[in-house]
Design a protein around this motif. Structure first.
Motif, short mmCIF file in Angstrom:
data_model
loop_
_atom_site.label_atom_id
_atom_site.label_comp_id
_atom_site.label_asym_id
_atom_site.label_seq_id
_atom_site.Cartn_x
_atom_site.Cartn_y
_atom_site.Cartn_z
N GLY A 56 0.78 -1.29 0.00
CA GLY A 56 0.03 0.12 0.13
C GLY A 56 0.87 1.24 0.06
N ASP A 57 1.91 1.13 -0.54
CA ASP A 57 2.93 2.36 -0.57
C ASP A 57 2.94 3.12 -1.80
OD1 ASP A 57 3.55 1.97 2.33
OD2 ASP A 57 5.15 0.60 1.80
N VAL A 58 2.16 2.71 -2.52
CA VAL A 58 2.32 3.44 -3.92
C VAL A 58 1.26 4.32 -4.14
CG1 VAL A 58 2.43 3.20 -6.64
CG2 VAL A 58 3.44 1.64 -5.03
N ARG A 59 1.46 5.57 -4.62
CA ARG A 59 0.41 6.83 -4.86
C ARG A 59 0.22 6.61 -6.36
NH1 ARG A 59 0.10 5.05 -0.48
NH2 ARG A 59 0.32 6.08 1.40
N TRP A 60 -0.62 5.88 -6.85
CA TRP A 60 -0.78 5.91 -8.37
C TRP A 60 -1.23 7.06 -9.12
CZ3 TRP A 60 1.01 1.17 -9.94
CH2 TRP A 60 1.00 0.22 -9.12
N LYS A 61 -2.25 8.07 -8.48
CA LYS A 61 -2.55 9.01 -8.94
C LYS A 61 -1.54 10.07 -9.11
CE LYS A 61 -5.89 12.82 -9.11
NZ LYS A 61 -7.33 13.24 -8.34
N ALA A 62 -0.76 10.21 -8.14
CA ALA A 62 0.39 11.42 -8.16
C ALA A 62 1.68 10.66 -8.98
CB ALA A 62 0.93 11.57 -6.63
N GLY A 63 1.86 9.50 -8.86
CA GLY A 63 2.92 8.71 -9.63
C GLY A 63 2.60 8.80 -11.05
N ALA A 64 1.26 8.57 -11.54
CA ALA A 64 1.01 8.81 -12.92
C ALA A 64 1.21 9.90 -13.51
CB ALA A 64 -0.58 8.11 -13.17
N LEU A 65 0.92 11.14 -12.58
CA LEU A 65 1.16 12.34 -13.15
C LEU A 65 2.63 12.51 -13.54
CD1 LEU A 65 0.16 15.23 -13.70
CD2 LEU A 65 0.27 15.82 -11.43
N ALA A 116 5.71 6.29 0.98
CA ALA A 116 5.18 6.58 -0.45
C ALA A 116 5.76 7.13 -1.42
CB ALA A 116 3.74 7.24 0.12
N ALA A 117 6.61 8.23 -1.03
CA ALA A 117 7.64 8.51 -2.03
C ALA A 117 8.63 7.40 -2.64
CB ALA A 117 8.65 9.71 -1.39
N VAL A 118 9.15 6.50 -1.60
CA VAL A 118 9.91 5.52 -2.19
C VAL A 118 9.08 4.58 -3.21
CG1 VAL A 118 11.11 3.80 -1.52
CG2 VAL A 118 11.53 5.70 -0.36
N GLY A 119 7.87 4.11 -2.60
CA GLY A 119 7.17 3.18 -3.52
C GLY A 119 6.53 3.95 -4.78
N THR A 120 6.40 5.22 -4.49
CA THR A 120 5.76 5.75 -5.85
C THR A 120 6.90 6.06 -6.85
OG1 THR A 120 3.97 6.87 -4.57
CG2 THR A 120 4.33 7.81 -6.79
N SER A 121 8.10 6.47 -6.30
CA SER A 121 9.29 6.57 -7.34
C SER A 121 9.56 5.07 -8.08
CB SER A 121 10.50 7.02 -6.29
OG SER A 121 10.90 5.82 -5.97
#
Length: 269
Positions: free
Chosen positions: A67-76, A190-195
């Motif tokens: 649950g450590d990925v922020r898909w919306k922010a990461g997709a942008l 979350a930043a590590v996962g989203t990166s």
């Protein structure tokens, strides 16, 4: 020592660094491919993109399950980097080899300086602690960044990260994580996962434009290198849980500075 053994050892070192430090380890892949495995700089950056894409995608799956990925922010951020990554990837094979080596050395040195910067470890720990305490605050921060000036800054950061990944074959985690924290407003975890989402997307986009260099990739070397990196990342996570994180980061940064100095000297001579 045979190329296979060298590939396995180098891949394990890259994976260990990635797993223990959460970023920066892929910067070792290009010099390992060039100086240990006799790749040209252009071929090495292409091979590094393959290694980065596969290793990051594997790690992304693990972080997503947690649950450590922020898909919306990461997709942008990832979408903003796709075209720059593709354009930089196409340009990389046309650049003079010494220029590519020198540029990589500068980026490696920047990564090392970032890791040595005073207060980084404390800031990271505070951000990670804040994310854990706040629970859903990281997701809220990402949503907040979708309004006002947030999207423009996120797009700019994404474009820069994409160009860096496409040109030099590095994941750019040492830049992506701080960007996602300061620009998008994510917590450290979350930043590590989203990166990893951003890095994987940029690497794939860059590879799509590198047809000339992908054709000559030695899969007998790149395959074992990648497998060792993926396995090494798991060992790196265990090492990070037992060792002093600050000491690990500083030791890696010093080694990276030495590699950068060697590469720059090689490019200038």
């Amino acid at each position: 020592m045979s190329p296979l053994v060298l590939a396995l050892l180098a891949g394990a070192a890259v994976g260990l660094a990635l797993g223990a430090l959460g970023g920066g380890g892929s910067v070792l892949a290009v010099p390992a491919l060039v100086y240990l495995l006799d790749f040209t700089p252009a071929a090495a950056t292409t091979a590094a993109l393959i290694i980065v894409a596969l290793t990051s995608s594997t790690a992304l799956y693990a972080h997503a399950r947690a649950g450590d990925v922020r898909w919306k922010a990461g997709a942008l951020v990832a979408a903003a980097g796709l075209l720059p990554a593709a354009a930089a990837g196409a340009a990389a094979s046309r650049l003079p080899q010494p220029l590519l080596t020198a540029a990589f050395a500068v980026v490696a040195a920047s990564a090392a300086v970032t890791m040595l910067r005073p207060g980084r470890a404390a800031a990271d720990a505070a951000a990670a602690g804040g994310a854990a305490a706040a629970g859903g605050a990281a997701a809220a921060g990402g949503a907040a960044a979708a309004g006002g000036a947030g999207p423009a800054r996120a797009v700019g950061a994404g474009a820069g990260l994409g160009a860096l990944t496409g040109l030099l074959g590095v994941g750019g985690g040492f830049l992506a994580v701080p960007a996602l924290v300061t620009v998008v407003g994510l917590g450290m975890r979350a930043a590590v996962g989203t990166s990893l989402l951003v890095i994987s997307a940029n690497a794939v986009a860059s590879l799509a434009t590198r047809g000339a260099t992908t054709a000559g990739i030695d899969w007998a070397v790149v395959g074992p290198f990648t497998a060792a990196a993926i396995l090494g990342a798991w060992d790196g996570r265990r090492l990070a849980a037992k060792a002093d994180g600050t000491l690990l980061r500083r030791a890696f940064a010093v080694a990276l500075l030495a590699v950068a100095a060697f590469m720059l000297a090689d490019a200038l001579t």
